[in-house]
Scaffold this active site. Structure first.
Site, PDB file in Angstrom:
ATOM      1  N   GLU A  27       0.807  -1.094   0.109  1.00  0.00           N
ATOM      2  CA  GLU A  27       0.117  -0.041   0.076  1.00  0.00           C
ATOM      3  C   GLU A  27       0.958   1.197   0.021  1.00  0.00           C
ATOM      4  OE1 GLU A  27      -2.979  -0.143   3.197  1.00  0.00           O
ATOM      5  OE2 GLU A  27      -3.906  -1.905   2.166  1.00  0.00           O
ATOM      6  N   GLU A  32      -3.838  -9.102   0.539  1.00  0.00           N
ATOM      7  CA  GLU A  32      -4.285  -8.784   2.076  1.00  0.00           C
ATOM      8  C   GLU A  32      -5.720  -8.910   1.784  1.00  0.00           C
ATOM      9  OE1 GLU A  32      -2.012  -5.755   3.840  1.00  0.00           O
ATOM     10  OE2 GLU A  32      -3.582  -5.274   4.870  1.00  0.00           O
TER      11      GLU A  32
END
Ligand code: GAL
Length: 824
Positions: free
Chosen positions: A432, A508
């Site tokens: 991210e 994720e």
């Protein structure tokens, strides 16, 4: 008589004298002194460290606490979480005192060092900003706390004297989004070799062709010689199978045109393939000769397996399609903090095996080498990750400050260290990272991916992306070998339609929150739910604004063949990031784990186990059935099972039979009786197989008064090596042996015999009691004590006592037998 303090040094010296040739590797675990705070001249050989604390490395200086909301108190707006304004986050990094400077010192005797030898120091990781000194002179610096690094210290050593090794570490505030640990929290190694030698991480082994008949093995071995001079060098390599039988050999002379790298090709007949279910390992043992003189020996452990990511099909291993049943884990080991311990890692992996998990993402950084070796041995596929930040920061003092100068070095060390491990299936270059959406982000991605390919062309590169629209629109996602999406099951189909790869990964997933033993009413699917007691509900219906409950991911995993699997956030609870209570002290550890911080399974464990563990039956009921005051009230009952159907009984009265169905995401994976009314007594479930045959039952009873403490050891026998741990679960039970699910008694521990009390944890994210003191209150009737073996074989007696409870006692055995250790 030498004092114990110097025994290691003398043994070290003896070892070197016994055999001056070849390679000697020593673990620098004892003999260290430590102090917190910056100290002028602490690197000087003459500095007096008598008052410093004697410690054993691996060592985490902050884990003994105390917890305090002012430790790394961060005033931040977490943009990834969609926050619009900054707020004070006290427990974000665990509330432990890891900020500041710490010094370690140790005497280093290398008496044989001299002409013709090289000496290197290898750090598996040091948190963080490590400055390493020998005899007062700085040898080198490595900022990133998670990476392995090494320095040649030959020229810094005194010819035949006592040397002093000193390490200065410094942790900045606002540098992390979770608990990083502090200090020499991973192992430190001393490597002594001839100056004609194979350097650290000097081999690269691949298996380019694998058939039922044979596996071709390509082994590249680097050699270093004084001033790079070419010598008549020869490398003899033997490959042994798991039973130690030699299955291939080769003997290669280095030609002047080869540079300083041997290129050997061997063939293993009828190879046994590595997989999570069959983690078969081979070892290539190489001997380096100059003429007839043995100069070095080097072992490369490996496995033989092939895998593919294919458009429309997803992932396959050894020709068998499969999906990653993975978890993301941070590196801390709960009550041990970041200090690496093989027994603690082995326990984590044993629990994950039982869960049916077959893959781990080492979020968001380089794993301990011991974890990678255990994954080889126990059968886990790894996504080894490197960074949580590139150039654009998430936290004020994070990795972004080092990125430009260090990213290449950090990635290179990660890949070179771990590329011979069969467990490693893919590399992740980030999580991210805010650069996804920033100008220049694509360029960085390409550079990092190319860099990894340069070091290891055999494995694909992925990363966890969260900026879905810009990742697709800006061709960020299309460049990656494997597009990895965080929390986007509802957009997998769209992504696959727009991307060229034809497959993708749930890098994720889920981020469901729950507290073990806690149930909230009504049981409802909610996001960002907060309660006054800082707990979350174990009905497994609560997630974050950006995340999902497990079932929502399962549907997409099951329905879309091109989705290569998932990595659940997280396998284990970890220190720091206490979402949804990031801004509500005393919460200071996560609620995301399938397993709690003490290593106890939450209910969610059985939801995943029912799906992932295909060789064993799962039949689990929730909630507990001790609800004084709830008589007659709606108390939903869920059953997590791999059987398709079951009937529930409350005190013998049928509540009806439920069968899994595609009606909703929940009914597809859970059997539920949402209208069940509480009455004390017995909750019983009877499971049926697909043929309608009654196959298993499970009961939960209303508990009476707390009566005694019961101790359950895992394992009951352990090794007398001064490091091994037994994990003992302590249960507060009633006279009939039922768990008292709300018991919160303070439990005291004492240990006698060949072991010591090491740590304790109860899995409560709000608990501020020390992990290191031999007492803690039970959390929902349970806690876990860790007992450490001494160096002497014998028995260890653990006693647990609590006010108004009959004490529990347990005798553990420690054995002197050499234990299989995680090889490097
Ligand atoms: C993700 C992030 C993880 C963790 C998680 C919590 O966005 O990658 O590090 O913060 O959220 O849900």
């Amino acid at each position: 008589m030498p004092s114990p303090k110097y025994l290691t040094l003398l043994l070290l010296a003896a070892g070197l004298q016994a055999s001056a040739q070849g390679r000697h590797e020593y673990l620098l675990d004892t003999g260290w002194k430590f102090t917190k705070g910056d100290v002028p001249n602490a690197a000087a050989p003459t500095f007096n460290d008598a008052k410093w604390q004697a410690v054993r490395v691996p060592h985490d200086w902050a884990i003994s606490g105390p917890f305090d909301g002012n430790n790394d108190l961060q005033s931040v707006k977490i943009e990834q979480n969609g926050e619009k304004a900054a707020s004070l986050k006290a427990g974000r990094t665990g509330g432990l005192p890891f900020i500041g400077t710490g010094w370690y010192r140790r005497r280093l005797s290398v008496p044989q060092q001299g002409v013709g030898q090289r000496v290197a120091l290898l750090f598996d990781g040091a948190m963080s900003d490590a400055h390493v000194f020998i005899n007062g002179k700085e040898v080198g610096f490595w900022p990133y706390g998670y990476n392995s690094f090494y320095f040649d210290i030959t020229s810094f050593l005194k010819p035949a004297g006592d040397n002093v090794l000193a390490v200065r570490l410094q942790n900045q505030p606002e540098a992390s989004r979770w608990y990083p640990g502090a200090g020499l929290y991973r192992n430190v190694h001393l490597l002594v070799t001839d100056d004609v030698h194979i350097p650290v991480w000097g081999t690269y082994l691949t298996t380019p062709t694998i058939t039922a008949e044979l596996a071709k093995v390509s082994l590249k071995t680097k050699v270093e010689t004084p001033s790079g001079a070419f010598q008549p060098l020869r490398l003899v390599t033997e490959i042994r199978d798991a039973a130690g039988q030699v299955v291939a050999t080769t003997n290669t002379t280095l030609a002047a045109t080869d540079g300083l790298e041997f290129d050997q090709n061997l063939v293993v007949p009828q190879p046994k393939l590595w997989s999570p279910e069959t983690p078969v390992l081979y070892t290539a043992s190489s001997k380096l000769y100059a003429g007839d003189v043995l100069k070095d020996t080097y072992s490369t452990r490996f496995g033989i397996r092939s895998f593919k990511f294919e458009a429309g099909k997803g992932f396959s291993l050894n020709g068998q399609p499969r999906k990653f049943k993975g978890v993301c884990n941070h590196h801390d080991l709960g009550p041990l903090g970041a200090a690496v311990n093989v027994a603690a890692l082995r326990r984590q992996l044993t629990l994950l095996k039982d869960l049916g998990c077959d893959a781990i993402r080492t979020s968001h950084n380089m794993p301990a080498p011991e974890l990678v070796s255990l994954a080889d041995e126990m059968g886990f596929m790894l996504m080894c990750e490197s960074f949580d930040e590139w150039k654009t920061p998430k936290v004020k003092n994070g990795y972004s400050q080092y990125f430009d100068q260090w990213a290449e070095k950090d990635l290179t060390n990660l890949v070179r260290r771990d590329r011979n491990h069969p467990s490693v299936i893919m590399w992740s270059i980030g999580n991210e990272v805010p650069d996804q959406g920033a100008p220049g982000g694509n360029k960085i991605l390409k550079r990092l991916q190319d860099l990894v390919h340069r070091e290891d062309p055999t494995r694909p590169v992925t990363m966890g992306m969260d900026q879905f629209d810009s990742d697709i629109k800006n061709n960020f996602a299309s460049v990656l070998d494997i597009p990895g999406f965080n929390y986007k099951p509802h957009r997998y189909a769209e992504a696959n339609g727009k991307l060229p790869q034809g497959f993708l990964l749930g890098s994720e997933t889920a981020s469901t929150v729950s507290s073990r033993g806690v149930y909230k009413f009504p049981a409802e699917q909610v996001k960002e739910k907060k309660y006054d007691d800082n707990q979350t509900s174990s009905y497994d219906l609560e997630a974050c604004s950006w995340s999902q409950i497990p079932d929502d991911e399962f549907v997409m995993q099951d329905d879309l063949p091109y989705v290569a699997g998932e990595f659940v956030w997280t396998g284990f609870d970890y220190l720091g990031e206490p979402t949804p209570y990031d801004a509500k002290w005393p919460s200071h550890s996560s609620y995301f784990g399938i397993i709690d911080l003490a290593g106890m399974p939450k209910d969610r464990y059985y939801l995943y186990r029912a799906r992932w563990n295909t060789t064993q039956a799962t039949l689990h009921l929730l909630p507990h059935w001790t609800w004084p005051g709830r008589e007659g009230q709606t108390t939903p009952v869920y059953c997590y099972t791999n059987y398709p159907s079951a009937e529930l009984f409350i005190n013998g009265k049928s509540q009806g039979r439920q069968t899994k169905s595609n009606a909703t995401n929940l009914t597809r994976y859970r059997l539920m009786w949402p209208e069940a009314k509480y009455e004390p007594g017995t909750l019983k479930v009877v499971a049926y197989d697909a043929a309608g045959k009654q196959v298993a039952t499970e009961e939960v009873h209303t508990a009476g008064k707390p009566d005694h403490l019961r101790l359950v050891a895992d394992p009951a026998a352990f090794t007398a090596d001064g490091q091994d741990l037994a994990y003992v679960t302590v249960r507060v039970e009633d006279a009939q042996g039922n768990l008292c699910p709300d018991a919160a008694q303070e439990v005291q521990f004492s240990v006698k015999g060949q072991g010591t009390f090491h740590a304790v944890a109860n899995g409560d994210a709000t608990n501020l009691e020390s992990f290191q003191k031999p007492q803690m209150r039970a959390f929902h009737g349970q806690l876990v004590a860790l007992v450490q073996a001494s160096g002497q074989a014998g028995t260890v007696q653990l006693t647990a006592s609590g006010k108004g409870l009959k004490s529990g006692q347990l005798t553990l055995k420690t054995t002197a037998a050499p234990k299989e250790t995680a090889a490097r």
